[in-house]
Design a protein around this motif. Structure first.
Motif, PDB file in Angstrom:
ATOM      1  N   ILE A   1     -35.815  38.943  62.498  1.00 19.10           N
ATOM      2  CA  ILE A   1     -34.850  38.890  63.591  1.00 19.10           C
ATOM      3  C   ILE A   1     -34.168  37.528  63.615  1.00 19.10           C
ATOM      4  CG2 ILE A   1     -36.360  40.426  64.935  1.00 19.10           C
ATOM      5  CD1 ILE A   1     -36.766  37.974  66.849  1.00 19.10           C
ATOM      6  N   ARG A   2     -33.130  37.458  64.420  1.00 18.96           N
ATOM      7  CA  ARG A   2     -32.419  36.203  64.638  1.00 18.96           C
ATOM      8  C   ARG A   2     -32.082  36.122  66.123  1.00 18.96           C
ATOM      9  NH1 ARG A   2     -27.940  32.628  62.094  1.00 18.96           N
ATOM     10  NH2 ARG A   2     -29.124  32.960  60.176  1.00 18.96           N
ATOM     11  N   SER A   3     -32.585  35.121  66.796  1.00 20.52           N
ATOM     12  CA  SER A   3     -32.264  34.934  68.206  1.00 20.52           C
ATOM     13  C   SER A   3     -30.807  34.499  68.336  1.00 20.52           C
ATOM     14  CB  SER A   3     -33.177  33.873  68.832  1.00 20.52           C
ATOM     15  OG  SER A   3     -32.744  33.553  70.138  1.00 20.52           O
ATOM     16  N   HIS A   4     -30.066  35.206  69.198  1.00 21.92           N
ATOM     17  CA  HIS A   4     -28.645  34.909  69.377  1.00 21.92           C
ATOM     18  C   HIS A   4     -28.393  33.884  70.482  1.00 21.92           C
ATOM     19  CE1 HIS A   4     -26.785  38.466  67.050  1.00 21.92           C
ATOM     20  NE2 HIS A   4     -28.045  38.315  66.668  1.00 21.92           N
ATOM     21  N   ARG A   5     -29.394  33.632  71.305  1.00 15.64           N
ATOM     22  CA  ARG A   5     -29.197  32.637  72.373  1.00 15.64           C
ATOM     23  C   ARG A   5     -30.537  32.240  72.951  1.00 15.64           C
ATOM     24  NH1 ARG A   5     -24.152  32.965  74.524  1.00 15.64           N
ATOM     25  NH2 ARG A   5     -23.846  33.646  72.371  1.00 15.64           N
ATOM     26  N   ARG A   6     -30.642  30.980  73.355  1.00 13.65           N
ATOM     27  CA  ARG A   6     -31.824  30.497  74.082  1.00 13.65           C
ATOM     28  C   ARG A   6     -31.420  30.381  75.541  1.00 13.65           C
ATOM     29  NH1 ARG A   6     -34.993  27.943  77.505  1.00 13.65           N
ATOM     30  NH2 ARG A   6     -35.879  25.885  77.043  1.00 13.65           N
TER      31      ARG A   6
ATOM     32  N   PRO B   1     -19.103  33.244  87.893  1.00 16.86           N
ATOM     33  CA  PRO B   1     -18.030  33.583  86.951  1.00 16.86           C
ATOM     34  C   PRO B   1     -17.974  32.659  85.740  1.00 16.86           C
ATOM     35  CG  PRO B   1     -17.152  32.639  88.986  1.00 16.86           C
ATOM     36  CD  PRO B   1     -18.586  32.903  89.217  1.00 16.86           C
ATOM     37  N   ASP B   2     -18.227  31.391  85.929  1.00 12.61           N
ATOM     38  CA  ASP B   2     -18.182  30.455  84.801  1.00 12.61           C
ATOM     39  C   ASP B   2     -19.300  30.759  83.803  1.00 12.61           C
ATOM     40  OD1 ASP B   2     -15.996  29.139  85.883  1.00 12.61           O
ATOM     41  OD2 ASP B   2     -17.238  27.672  86.945  1.00 12.61           O
ATOM     42  N   MET B   3     -20.514  31.027  84.309  1.00 10.72           N
ATOM     43  CA  MET B   3     -21.623  31.345  83.428  1.00 10.72           C
ATOM     44  C   MET B   3     -21.393  32.682  82.715  1.00 10.72           C
ATOM     45  SD  MET B   3     -23.938  28.988  83.304  1.00 10.72           S
ATOM     46  CE  MET B   3     -25.433  29.832  82.770  1.00 10.72           C
ATOM     47  N   GLN B   4     -20.832  33.642  83.431  1.00 12.28           N
ATOM     48  CA  GLN B   4     -20.558  34.935  82.803  1.00 12.28           C
ATOM     49  C   GLN B   4     -19.511  34.799  81.694  1.00 12.28           C
ATOM     50  OE1 GLN B   4     -19.600  37.648  86.035  1.00 12.28           O
ATOM     51  NE2 GLN B   4     -21.718  38.348  86.130  1.00 12.28           N
ATOM     52  N   GLU B   5     -18.519  33.964  81.928  1.00 14.92           N
ATOM     53  CA  GLU B   5     -17.479  33.753  80.912  1.00 14.92           C
ATOM     54  C   GLU B   5     -18.061  33.027  79.699  1.00 14.92           C
ATOM     55  OE1 GLU B   5     -14.010  33.809  78.874  1.00 14.92           O
ATOM     56  OE2 GLU B   5     -14.508  34.899  80.720  1.00 14.92           O
TER      57      GLU B   5
ATOM     58  N   ASP C   1     -20.137  37.354  75.384  1.00 20.17           N
ATOM     59  CA  ASP C   1     -20.552  38.184  74.255  1.00 20.17           C
ATOM     60  C   ASP C   1     -21.898  38.868  74.487  1.00 20.17           C
ATOM     61  OD1 ASP C   1     -21.664  35.618  74.228  1.00 20.17           O
ATOM     62  OD2 ASP C   1     -22.124  35.736  72.079  1.00 20.17           O
ATOM     63  N   LEU C   2     -22.746  38.278  75.298  1.00 21.38           N
ATOM     64  CA  LEU C   2     -24.073  38.845  75.549  1.00 21.38           C
ATOM     65  C   LEU C   2     -24.218  39.461  76.935  1.00 21.38           C
ATOM     66  CD1 LEU C   2     -26.250  36.057  73.898  1.00 21.38           C
ATOM     67  CD2 LEU C   2     -25.949  38.395  73.070  1.00 21.38           C
ATOM     68  N   LEU C   3     -23.139  39.476  77.699  1.00 23.55           N
ATOM     69  CA  LEU C   3     -23.200  39.987  79.070  1.00 23.55           C
ATOM     70  C   LEU C   3     -23.592  41.469  79.116  1.00 23.55           C
ATOM     71  CD1 LEU C   3     -22.902  39.340  82.042  1.00 23.55           C
ATOM     72  CD2 LEU C   3     -20.449  39.824  81.858  1.00 23.55           C
ATOM     73  N   PRO C   4     -23.017  42.350  78.257  1.00 24.34           N
ATOM     74  CA  PRO C   4     -23.431  43.764  78.306  1.00 24.34           C
ATOM     75  C   PRO C   4     -24.933  43.941  78.032  1.00 24.34           C
ATOM     76  CG  PRO C   4     -21.393  43.527  77.072  1.00 24.34           C
ATOM     77  CD  PRO C   4     -21.908  42.143  77.311  1.00 24.34           C
TER      78      PRO C   4
END
Length: 563
Positions: free
Chosen positions: A385-390, A405-409, A413-416
């Motif tokens: 595997i490859r972690s896409h975000r910490r 909103p700033d954190m969501q923006e 890419d990983l919000l869904p």
């Protein structure tokens, strides 16, 4: 007129009391001598004559008759055997090997290795310790029962558990003393001036015991290191390391094995390539080792959950120096601003850590759920595997639950994937509650340091992101346990057995006193869950949660799935 005599009742009673006291003291002395004889014979491969026993116990010829009588009695009861006028312990002589667990109040319990979990540990009164201290390997003899628990007396100390300790030095004239920084050691150790290293009054020191003392003489030691100000954070951490014998480095053979390790950079044919799956790690702000990752996607029928854990076994082979040292340590130990890792840092923080944007070998559980959170399928694989975000718990809270909103923006890419994880976690939690799962809410302390001093002790934040990860991990654990049980595979289960009815009665009485409306149903996990909900947000919430936790059986590992 003859004066009538009054019977001297008091004098007769005094004689009776003196006789009873004399008989009692003789019995105690006799029992102690029995213990000394059994202790002397314990561990001897060759039989011993009465003369050898007298010499070994430093007794005089006047004691020969008593010793001979005791040996005859022990032979009759099958505790010793006689071989040509010499005696040998028979089948342990009724002695039990154990480890002493001493309390701060001076009494202790004998932890008998291999004893049934349902058996109560024998109680040892202070007068029956025979000079034993916390952690000592001892031989005990059962002497009776009190309050539903066996009672014992220490017959022999096989091996001392503590040879050095940390404590606070109190200076004196020719002799000072050290008070151990451990409530399980309810004594002071005398230190002669020439063994004090010139330590100052009220200084934290590391001491080696050179004489364990006796009933009439305190233990004696020598200071081998002056640690410094006991209120210093660095000194407190050092004292903790010493008390619990936590190692600060790894043996050289372990370090050599680690240096020879090479990272796995290609996906072997035996592994499933899951590097395209958007795994993420979610941990605390200060975490450095990331050993699990999740990914959730919504499907036409519900959800697909990936739970991946680092494949440590790829690097740590059974029986290797790394494996043996990890077994000895058992776990990583977390202290304020300090971690004593189970594995060397190159493994724990690098090769076996699911750091972002790096390929890592893993084990993955792939679980299918319907829209209501019912598990409909599962499969398991060795993976790459490859972690896409910490992510941190705080960041996930801001993205999913605060809808920042700033954190969501920033993480568009990983919000869904995160939103699907949040929906699944909600369904899983709801199903657990319907099953009667108990959700304890007990705050944890978080210690923050400022240099060499404690800055604050605050309540650690716990938010919905913590619950999200917990639901995913619980789902994976339940699926794995069920799969192995259905396959009749031998495995260790983490179990919670039913609580002791007496403790449940005490809890219900306490809850009633706190004016809680208790459910009018049979005592069950669902009943306890209802009580927790009843107390939620009330002034008694903390007390109720703690009392209930004490009522429950402690979790343990068992090859039998008992609940």
């Amino acid at each position: 007129m003859t004066k009538k005599r009054t019977p001297r009742r008091h004098s007769g009673q005094s004689r009776t009391r003196r006789h009873r006291k004399s008989t009692s003291e003789y019995g105690q002395t006799q029992n102690l001598l029995v213990d000394r004889i059994l202790g002397f014979l314990a561990g001897r491969p060759e039989p011993a004559s009465p003369a050898m026993i007298l010499a070994g116990l430093d007794l005089s010829d006047q004691d020969k008759k008593r010793v001979t009588e005791i040996l005859a009695d022990l032979e009759r009861t099958g505790k010793v055997t006689r071989q040509h006028k010499k005696y040998l312990l028979a089948d342990g002589g009724g002695l039990i090997q154990a480890t002493l667990d001493l309390t701060g109040k001076g009494f202790g319990f004998a932890l008998v290795e291999g004893a049934d979990k349902k058996d109560k540990d024998p109680f040892i009164a202070p007068s029956h310790l025979n000079g034993a201290s916390h952690g000592d390997r001892i031989l005990i003899r059962l002497i009776g029962t009190g309050r539903g628990r066996p009672e014992a007396r220490v017959v022999k100390i096989i091996k001392r558990g503590i040879s050095r300790l940390c404590g606070i030095y109190t200076a004196g004239g020719k002799t000072g003393y050290v008070t151990p920084d451990n409530e399980r050691l309810p004594y002071t150790v005398h230190v002669r001036r020439d063994n004090s290293l010139g330590a100052r009054d009220n200084t934290a020191v590391l001491l080696e015991i050179i004489d364990y003392g006796s009933a009439n003489r305190p233990p004696e030691g020598k200071i081998i290191e002056i640690l410094g100000d006991p209120f210093s954070v660095a000194v407190q951490l050092r004292m903790t390391l010493e008390q619990f014998e936590l190692p600060r480095s790894f043996p050289e053979d372990v370090e050599q094995e680690v240096r020879r390790l090479r990272p796995l950079v290609k996906c072997d044919p035996e592994r499933t390539d899951l590097r395209h799956i958007p795994h993420v790690t979610i941990d605390g702000e200060t975490a450095k080792d990331f050993d699990d990752a999740i990914a959730v996607e919504q499907t036409k029928t519900g959800f697909r959950l990936h739970v991946s854990i680092a494949d440590v076994s790829h690097y740590v082979r059974t029986g290797s120096a790394i494996d043996i040292e990890a077994y000895r340590r058992g776990t990583s130990t977390y202290l304020p601003d300090l971690v004593i890792p189970m594995l060397p840092e190159r493994l724990s923080n690098d090769l076996c850590s699911l750091v972002p944007d790096q390929d890592r070998p893993a084990f993955t559980a792939i679980l299918e759920f319907d829209k209501k959170g019912h598990r409909t399928g599962q499969r398991y694989c060795k993976s790459m595997i490859r972690s896409h975000r910490r992510f941190t718990y705080t960041a996930v809270r801001q993205i999913l639950y605060d809808r920042d909103p700033d954190m969501q923006e920033s993480h568009r890419d990983l919000l869904p994937m995160l939103e699907a994880a949040g929906k699944l976690a909600q369904q899983l939690q709801q199903r657990r509650r319907q099953r009667g799962s108990i959700g304890f809410n007990i705050p944890e302390a978080e210690i923050r340091l400022q240099g060499d001093k404690i800055d604050t002790i605050a309540r650690a934040e716990r938010n919905q992101a913590h619950q999200l990860i917990e639901e995913c991990m619980l789902a994976a654990n339940e699926a794995v346990a069920e799969t192995l049980a259905n396959a009749n595979q031998d495995v260790l289960y983490r179990i919670h057995e039913r609580p002791d009815p007496a403790k449940v009665d005490l809890f219900t009485e306490a809850a009633a006193v706190m004016n809680l409306q208790l459910p009018k149903t049979e005592i069950s996990p669902a009943w306890f869950a209802r009580v927790i909900e009843e107390a939620d947000g009330s002034p008694v919430q903390y007390v109720v949660n703690n009392l209930m936790l004490r009522t429950m059986q402690q979790a343990r590992y068992s090859p039998e799935n008992l609940g």
